[in-house]
Structures are given as structure tokens and as C-alpha cells.
Scaffold this motif. Structure first.
Motif, PDB file in Angstrom:
ATOM      1  N   VAL A 105     -20.421 -82.541  -6.696  1.00 12.36           N
ATOM      2  CA  VAL A 105     -19.032 -82.664  -6.306  1.00 12.36           C
ATOM      3  C   VAL A 105     -18.982 -83.360  -4.961  1.00 12.36           C
ATOM      4  O   VAL A 105     -19.823 -83.114  -4.081  1.00 12.36           O
TER       5      VAL A 105
ATOM      6  N   HIS B 143     -19.863 -76.525 -16.235  1.00 10.95           N
ATOM      7  CA  HIS B 143     -19.622 -75.177 -15.717  1.00 10.95           C
ATOM      8  C   HIS B 143     -18.634 -74.473 -16.639  1.00 10.95           C
ATOM      9  O   HIS B 143     -17.432 -74.448 -16.388  1.00 10.95           O
TER      10      HIS B 143
ATOM     11  N   SER C 142     -13.742 -84.831  -6.065  1.00 15.99           N
ATOM     12  CA  SER C 142     -14.030 -85.352  -7.400  1.00 15.99           C
ATOM     13  C   SER C 142     -15.410 -84.873  -7.838  1.00 15.99           C
ATOM     14  O   SER C 142     -16.301 -84.653  -6.995  1.00 15.99           O
ATOM     15  N   TYR C 143     -15.586 -84.727  -9.148  1.00 11.15           N
ATOM     16  CA  TYR C 143     -16.850 -84.298  -9.741  1.00 11.15           C
ATOM     17  C   TYR C 143     -17.517 -85.479 -10.420  1.00 11.15           C
ATOM     18  O   TYR C 143     -16.858 -86.276 -11.105  1.00 11.15           O
TER      19      TYR C 143
ATOM     20  N   GLU D  58     -20.789 -85.823 -14.891  1.00  9.53           N
ATOM     21  CA  GLU D  58     -20.433 -84.719 -15.787  1.00  9.53           C
ATOM     22  C   GLU D  58     -20.612 -83.361 -15.128  1.00  9.53           C
ATOM     23  O   GLU D  58     -21.018 -82.387 -15.770  1.00  9.53           O
ATOM     24  N   GLY D  59     -20.350 -83.294 -13.830  1.00 12.68           N
ATOM     25  CA  GLY D  59     -20.342 -82.012 -13.137  1.00 12.68           C
ATOM     26  C   GLY D  59     -21.626 -81.643 -12.433  1.00 12.68           C
ATOM     27  O   GLY D  59     -21.746 -80.498 -11.967  1.00 12.68           O
TER      28      GLY D  59
ATOM     29  N   TYR E  73      -9.704 -78.017 -10.709  1.00  8.54           N
ATOM     30  CA  TYR E  73     -10.677 -78.923 -11.321  1.00  8.54           C
ATOM     31  C   TYR E  73     -11.443 -78.157 -12.403  1.00  8.54           C
ATOM     32  O   TYR E  73     -11.652 -76.945 -12.295  1.00  8.54           O
ATOM     33  N   THR E  74     -11.868 -78.872 -13.434  1.00  8.26           N
ATOM     34  CA  THR E  74     -12.725 -78.304 -14.483  1.00  8.26           C
ATOM     35  C   THR E  74     -13.913 -79.225 -14.692  1.00  8.26           C
ATOM     36  O   THR E  74     -13.865 -80.417 -14.358  1.00  8.26           O
ATOM     37  N   SER E  75     -14.972 -78.657 -15.268  1.00  8.47           N
ATOM     38  CA  SER E  75     -16.193 -79.427 -15.489  1.00  8.47           C
ATOM     39  C   SER E  75     -16.892 -78.920 -16.742  1.00  8.47           C
ATOM     40  O   SER E  75     -16.951 -77.704 -16.985  1.00  8.47           O
ATOM     41  N   LYS E  76     -17.422 -79.853 -17.539  1.00  5.51           N
ATOM     42  CA  LYS E  76     -18.151 -79.469 -18.753  1.00  5.51           C
ATOM     43  C   LYS E  76     -19.430 -78.716 -18.425  1.00  5.51           C
ATOM     44  O   LYS E  76     -19.898 -77.896 -19.220  1.00  5.51           O
TER      45      LYS E  76
END
Length: 836
Positions: free
Chosen positions: A169, A107, A161-162, A165-166, A102-105
């Protein structure tokens, strides 16, 4: 020698590239990541570098052009790719088995992965951790700084799921929903009761977080969807329940702005719920198979669903299907053999329920499905429907025989033998003959005679009979139609007929009756001989090919592989081996035998005239091999190593217990695939010009020919340096002088001497430069004159001035030049230069 997985779509990530006119879709496929164009449905790139199953892919959120993507694998690495150019940028070694990514803006500089606790999947305990990606100029970097986020999470990517916008979670497992806020580092755990009243089943199956608001959507086993709010207040949380799916919700996804919620399940229907107005729903039905995953493009104009039959459907936001990417359909049980269509060279096997799929191995895409059962499939548990259980092609690919069966609990067995004929008009198979109840019990095998002169089909059944079917005229008075009918019925001591196969020339038919092998003459249907040793029921039968066509191979339930000589009617040799599958290469004498020992399958390749294997590979896959087939190569492999000679004419494919299709490939083949995947880089001293695009391939070929003799100079003067040619390309066509006037300058700029140097001396080069300047001035003058004189284009030739004596002398010298090298480009002899 290497072998590799060809199919295994696990997880899907949708990508829209704003800086290009194409849209791309990325999906995992075994140990690779494939990049598809959503416009052409073609695979444009393959990202190769992982050494084990790829389990997750995610966009790099810090790149606003969406051209960088992360991938993680069970091999313990995270890789950063530029997928538009198929370039591996960096590899981060984590050291744990990575099961989701997973990626997040919110972080930057880190990604989130799911790993097994103590790096042991057998414990069935998994953790969500943050991996800090160190900044380094090295291509391989150790990423060992892990931060714990959540414990006891599901390893499935759709269960985490995030949101917002992060900022938080959410993860679901069993009957529990866990939410973690990064800012205050607080965890909230919400639970449901294990109630089964009125068919309720509250177990969580998936989760999706709203991108803008504090709202979490969860799917459940009973088909319900719950929307959770105020979950940061454990005693004041609320949830609303919405129900449409009759079975488990397989996946959920919010659109990028959160205006809609998408859901899917086994109903093969995509449901679009309007956020805030959940009573209003839109549907896209009949998608062909159960929906496994749902994804949306970053701007929300396209949706993507992946299905249980290894298919990806690309859908517009108005719920219209725009593209379908169909992989090899993966069923729970492949009942037909792996076959090769002699016409298209496609792999043929069970596809959708009641269908045969024709799959191109060369292009890695499905060609079409052939509906065999021709009945609507009903997805209902416990309902027995017709299944395709057997199929076979004739040698030319003109006829296809299929067997379909259905068995109800309290009803008799229903069997249909269908024979299809290939029609050039439709470029497909059309049903010719349907035979109801061809045998009184299950059909165990069927095969066509391999000869061109004979059209003969043989079937064997558990009723103790084998039947020969021949093609003849129908009752039509014009004798324009043909059909198949039974020509002969054979048996042997009321034993069950289990196998059948023809010799290569079609002169002999071998039929197995339990532990007895019988040899028949198809012309007279006389019993020629029988083989009955060693004891044990016959599992598989096949004749040798080419110089080994006189040998008959058989495997028994007592774990023996036997070879008989049908000319001498004797047993040539036998070996104790638990062979589970026997496959003959039609283009060579080689035979592949798969055996299973210690929960792993082994491969032995041998020739019937000697029992010693020419190739041996241990542990090719876990479990037993289900099916296998040799596919002919279009061009035989050359320069193969001695251990790979058995692969130079054909390629071996086999199907594993997990329904993964795998193949063997030679080192030469791997090198060629690697070279073709690399982009061609043009040398810095050879810029691309229109003339280079025209003549570059010819010069590259000529350069390769001359390189061995050392006659090509290191630097080659190319036409891009010619001012005259640049002016020729940049000047408007209606002011250019006659083509014959410009021909000399153009041809001279292309001439290259044999020693690699310019054909002219330094003095001649100076004259050429002078002529280039004159040419430029001439074109400038013509352009200026054309602005004052509005003459038609056909008067431009009259504007050509008279040549000076120096120019005439140069033209006479050029006239003697040999222009025969231009013939391959024009297909005719060059014209003489213009004489003035």
C-alpha cells in the motif's frame, strides 16, 4: 419532521456487473449511495441506511459477480449491500469516524479504513487501519478488532492506493511517499525537496499503484506526474517525471491491466498515458469542468470521471463520451435567488459559469442549461468575466429577466439586462431584448408584476433609482415583433434603492430606499405612502399571500422583523430577530424566516396576521442559510400532523453555506418513499402467470375492496392450475381449434364465486377435470393429425369434432353464466358462447 441533504457527491466508484446486461455506476450522495445505469443514465436504486455523510464505497473483491459493495460513513459503520436489489445485508459497527474505505483481494475478511487519531478530526492526524469483519448471522455486528497499518496519512481517499493486487500500500502526504509491504511488514518512506525553482512545487496531490508491477504513479501541485520504481530499496529507488498539466494533478488511475494511466485536473481534459511509452498520450478535452476523481470499470472497457460541477462523465476506452449524469451544479457562490420555473416546476439558479441551470427536483436530474452570457468561458486566474447575478420569472413563465455584470480593476462597471421569451417551438427561452447599462451602478433587485393582464418589470439600483420596463411594439412596420423599453424612472431623496416587490394582485409596488419603504401605484406611478420605523436599512421585503395579502413584511439591519398593514398604513407588529432570509409560500399564508445565532441557522414559520410561529426548528444547518424557495406540490399532502400542516401544499428547499441543497419532508412523505423503495414480493401461493400479469392488478384492487367486508377467501383459485390453459399457451397456434370452441373452458377457469369458493360442486369439479383431460387428448390428437395433413391454418376450424351430449349439456349450463364482469377488460359486452 425531518430534513435531509439532497446533493453532495464526494467520491465515485465505478461498477460493471458481468452477470447482467446492464452496467452500474455507484456514487455517494450525502448520507446515501445512488446506483445509476450507465445505459439510461437513470438512478435505479438508492441505498439508504447511514445516518451521516458517506465517505467511501468499494466493491467486495471476493464476489466474482460484482454485486456486493461496502460503504463507510462518518457515523462509524461499514455496511455491506447487494446493490442490484437495494438490500442491506450486514452492518459492522466500528466506533470511529470513517473517512475512506479500501478493499483488496489479498486480504479476505477485512477492509481498510482511514480514521482520525484518537477519533478527533481537529488533531489533523489520521491513520490507516485494517478492520476485521467478523462472521456472524446477525445483521448488526460489532467490528472492534483493528490493526494498525500506516500512521500520519492524508484523509483524502485519492492519497492512498493498493498495488500488485494488494501486496503493498502506498500513501502520500505533503512531500513524503510512504510504502508498506504486507508480506515482510516493512515500511519505506521516500521524500522530495521543497524546491520552488522555475515554478516547481513537489507537494503530492494523489497516488495510484500499478495493478501488476512494482510501480507507483504520483501527482503533484505543479502538474507533474512521477513514476516510482525500486521503492523497496530506499537508496536505489528511481523515478521518471512527465509533465502535461499546467496546474495540480487532481487524480490518477491505472486501467485494470495496467496498460494505461489516466490523469485529470482543472483543464477539464482527460489524459491517457501509455504505460512504458509515456511520450505517447491521448486526450479527451472539453469535459466542461475540472476533473476531481477518476475510476475504471473492472474489465477496463469504461472510464468514469467526476467533476467539480457535480457531474459524472462515463467514457469508453476509445475516449468517447457515452453518458453524462449531471447533478445539481455546485458553484462557489450562488448569486441568483432560488427560483421555480412556472412551466416545468424546475429549480432555477446559477449553473455553469454564465449559465442558468434548470433542475428537476422531482426526478433529481438536470433538465438543461440556458446560456445567458453567450461567451466562451476562459479558465484563467485573475480574469474577470461576465457573471449572472440576478434573474426573475413572470407568473406564467413566459418571460425571464437576467442581469449580468463584469467589473475590471481599472475599468467601469459593465451591466446588461437581458429579457428572454419562451418559445414553444424550441421548448426553451430565446433572447428578446438586451439593455446595456440599465443603471449606472449595481442592480440590487428585479421583479415582475404578478398579474396576468400586466407585463411589467421593475429594477432597482444603487444609483438611487428604480425603473419600470414595459412590453411594447418594436419599430417593425408589420408590428409582429415586441421589445421592452423603459416606461418610468422613480427615486426618493437620492437614497439607494435596495429592494422591490409587488403585491399579490399587482395593485401596489413596494420599493425600499435604505431605511425608508415607499409604496407606489403602478397604474399612475403616484407615491401612496411611506414606512420608516423602526430605524435601520431594509434588507428584505415581501407581501403576504391570500388572506394576508394586505400585510407587508420587512427585515432591517438592526435585527427587526416588521409587519405593516398597507390598508391602514400602520405597523401591525415587530419583533427583535436577526432574520437573514425571508421567503413567502405562494400557495398559503405561511412565511418562512431564517435566522442565524451561535453559528447555526434556525427556521421560523408564521403567518403575517399573528407573530406567533406555527413551526419552529432550531439548528437546521451550520452557518447561515444562503437561499430558500417554496416549491408547489403536484398533489397536496393529506393526513399531515398538526406541526406539518404548513408543508401540505408546498415544500421548502434551502441552500446552506456549503452549497448543499436541503429540504423538509413530512413523516407521511417519508413513509411513502420508504414503501416505494421496497420491492414488491409476490405471495408464495400466487405464482406469476401470463393471465396473472393480465388480471392481477384488477384482482388485487378487488381484494382490497372485499377485505373490509370479509367476503374474500384466504385462498383464491387462479388460472395457473388449469391444464387446458397451459395447453392453450404451449400448443402451437396453427393446430389450435377455433377460439369459440376454447372460450368456455377459458372463461370457466376464471370464474370466482362471491364466497371465495369454486363455483362448482365437488362433482362438477370432477367433471371439469375430466373435461381438461379430454381437452388435452383433443389437442394432442389435433397436433398429430396436423403432422399428416398439410392443410392451411384456415382449415383448422373444420377439425373440431362434434360434441357429446354431456358436453352439450355443460355448454347449455355455462351459457346461462353472467359474463358482464369481463366488460372492463374488453370495453364491450361479451359475445354469446358458441352453440355448436
Amino acid at each position: 419532521m425531518t430534513f435531509k441533504a439532497r446533493i453532495n457527491h464526494v467520491y465515485v466508484c465505478f461498477i460493471y456487473v458481468f452477470s447482467f446486461c446492464f452496467r452500474y455506476l455507484l456514487c455517494t450522495s450525502g448520507d446515501m449511495v445512488k446506483v445509476y445505469s450507465t445505459v439510461t443514465e437513470e438512478c435505479v436504486h438508492v441505498l439508504q441506511g447511514h445516518t451521516n455523510l458517506v465517505t467511501g464505497i468499494a466493491l467486495n473483491p471476493t464476489n466474482r459477480f460484482y454485486r456486493f459493495v461496502y460503504s463507510c460513513s462518518v457515523d462509524g459503520t461499514i455496511k455491506l449491500w447487494d446493490f442490484t436489489d437495494s438490500i442491506l445485508i450486514k452492518t459492522f459497527k466500528v466506533g470511529y469516524k470513517l473517512l475512506a474505505l479500501y478493499t483488496s483481494k489479498a486480504h479476505k475478511g477485512c477492509v481498510f479504513v482511514i480514521i482520525p487519531k484518537e477519533n478527533d478530526e481537529a488533531l489533523d492526524s489520521f491513520q490507516l487501519v485494517a478492520v476485521k469483519l467478523p462472521k456472524s448471522s446477525d445483521q448488526e455486528v460489532e467490528a472492534t478488532e483493528l490493526s494498525f497499518v500506516l500512521n500520519d496519512v492524508s484523509q483524502l481517499p485519492k492519497c492512498t492506493s493498493y498495488g500488485r493486487e494488494g501486496e503493498f500500500v502506498a500513501s502520500v502526504k505533503g512531500l513524503h511517499l510512504t510504502v508498506y509491504f504486507f508480506r515482510n511488514q516493512k515500511t519505506y518512506r521516500l521524500s522530495l525537496n521543497a524546491s520552488h525553482k522555475k515554478g516547481a512545487n513537489n507537494i503530492f496531490t494523489c497516488v495510484a499503484c500499478h495493478p501488476k508491477e512494482d510501480c507507483i504513479a504520483t501527482g503533484h501541485e505543479d502538474g507533474k506526474i512521477r513514476l516510482w520504481r525500486n521503492f523497496n530499496r530506499k537508496k536505489e529507488y528511481t523515478h521518471s517525471t512527465h509533465h502535461w498539466h499546467h496546474s495540480a494533478v487532481n487524480d490518477l488511475s491505472f486501467t485494470p491491466e495496467g496498460a494505461n494511466l489516466l490523469s485529470g485536473g482543472v483543464e477539464s481534459v482527460l489524459v491517457q498515458w501509455r504505460y512504458g511509452e509515456e511520450t505517447k498520450k491521448d486526450f479527451l478535452p472539453r469535459l466542461g469542468a475540472a476533473i476531481a476523481h477518476i475510476s475504471t470499470s473492472p474489465e477496463g472497457s469504461l472510464y468514469c470521471t467526476s467533476h467539480s460541477d457535480n457531474k459524472i462523465t462515463i467514457i469508453q476506452s476509445n475516449l468517447r463520451v457515452s453518458a453524462v449524469i449531471q447533478g445539481l451544479v455546485k458553484g462557489d457562490n450562488i448569486k441568483t435567488e432560488l427560483m421555480i420555473d412556472p412551466r416545468t416546476k424546475a429549480l432555477v439558479l446559477n449553473g455553469k459559469p454564465g449559465h442558468l441551470q434548470f433542475y428537476s427536483l422531482q426526478h433529481d436530474k438536470q433538465l438543461y442549461n440556458l446560456d445567458i452570457v453567450q461567451q466562451e468561458y476562459i479558465n484563467q486566474s485573475g480574469l474577470h468575466q461576465f457573471e449572472v447575478v440576478k434573474a426573475a420569472f413572470d407568473a406564467q413563465g413566459s418571460w425571464l429577466a437576467t442581469v449580468e455584470e463584469r467589473k475590471e480593476k481599472l475599468a467601469d462597471l459593465e451591466i446588461q439586462l437581458k429579457i428572454w421569451v419562451y418559445k414553444d417551438e424550441t421548448q426553451s427561452f430565446v433572447l428578446n431584448t438586451t439593455i446595456t447599462s440599465p443603471h449606472e451602478d449595481h442592480i440590487t433587485a428585479l421583479c415582475f408584476c404578478n398579474t396576468d393582464e400586466t407585463t411589467l418589470l421593475v429594477t432597482t439600483g444603487r444609483d438611487g433609482q428604480f425603473k419600470a420596463w414595459v412590453l411594447g411594439d418594436d419599430s417593425d412596420i408589420y408590428h409582429e415583433s415586441v421589445c421592452w423599453s423603459c416606461d418610468f424612472v422613480g427615486n426618493y431623496h437620492n437614497l439607494q434603492a435596495t429592494n422591490c416587490c409587488f403585491s399579490e394582485d399587482g395593485s401596489l409596488l413596494a420599493v425600499g430606499f435604505e431605511q425608508i419603504i415607499t409604496i407606489w401605484n403602478p397604474n399612475t406611478w403616484d407615491l401612496v405612502c411611506t414606512f420608516c420605523q423602526p430605524p435601520g436599512k431594509i434588507k428584505d421585503l415581501c407581501f403576504g399571500r391570500l388572506s394576508c395579502s394586505k400585510y407587508l413584511l420587512g427585515t432591517t439591519t438592526n435585527n427587526f422583523l416588521c409587519c405593516w398593514n398597507v390598508l391602514t398604513c400602520t405597523l401591525e407588529w415587530s419583533v427583535g430577530l436577526n432574520v437573514i432570509l425571508l421567503q413567502v409560500d405562494p400557495l398559503s399564508e405561511n412565511v418562512a424566516a431564517f435566522s442565524c445565532a451561535a453559528q447555526n441557522s434556525d427556521l421560523f414559520v408564521f403567518r403575517p396576521n399573528e407573530p406567533r410561529p406555527v413551526y419552529l426548528q432550531k439548528g437546521i444547518c451550520q452557518g447561515s442559510v444562503q437561499r430558500a424557495v417554496f416549491t408547489p406540490r403536484d398533489v397536496p399532502e393529506e393526513n399531515c400532523s398538526e406541526s406539518s400542516q404548513w408543508l401540505n401544499r408546498s415544500q421548502l428547499y434551502f441552500l446552506t453555506r456549503d452549497m448543499d441543497l436541503m429540504t423538509f419532508s413530512t413523516k407521511t412523505e417519508q413513509d411513502r418513499l420508504t414503501a416505494s423503495s421496497k420491492q414488491l414480493l409476490i405471495e408464495e401461493n400466487i405464482p406469476v402467470t401470463p393471465f396473472y400479469l393480465l388480471l392481477g392488478k384488477h384482482r388485487q384492487h378487488q381484494a382490497k375492496l372485499d377485505a373490509g367486508s370479509g367476503t374474500l377467501a384466504d385462498q383464491v383459485q387462479l388460472p395457473e392450475g388449469s391444464v387446458a390453459i397451459k395447453e392453450l399457451l404451449q400448443t402451437p397456434a396453427h393446430v389450435l381449434p377455433s377460439a369459440t370452441f376454447l372460450c368456455i373452458m377459458f372463461v370457466n377457469s376464471l370464474l370466482i364465486s362471491k364466497d371465495g369458493k369454486s363455483e362448482f360442486t365437488e362433482e362438477a369439479e370432477e367433471e371439469m377435470e375430466s373435461e381438461k383431460r379430454k381437452m388435452k387428448l383433443l389437442i394432442t390428437k389435433l397436433t398429430r393429425d396436423s403432422q399428416h395433413k398439410a392443410k392451411p391454418a384456415y382449415f383448422v376450424e373444420e377439425l373440431a369434432p362434434k360434441l357429446s351430449k354431456t358436453e352439450e349439456r355443460d355448454l347449455k349450463r355455462v351459457r346461462k353464466t353472467d359474463y358482464s364482469w369481463l366488460c372492463p377488460f374488453h370495453g364491450k359486452l361479451p359475445r354469446e358462447p358458441y352453440h355448436g
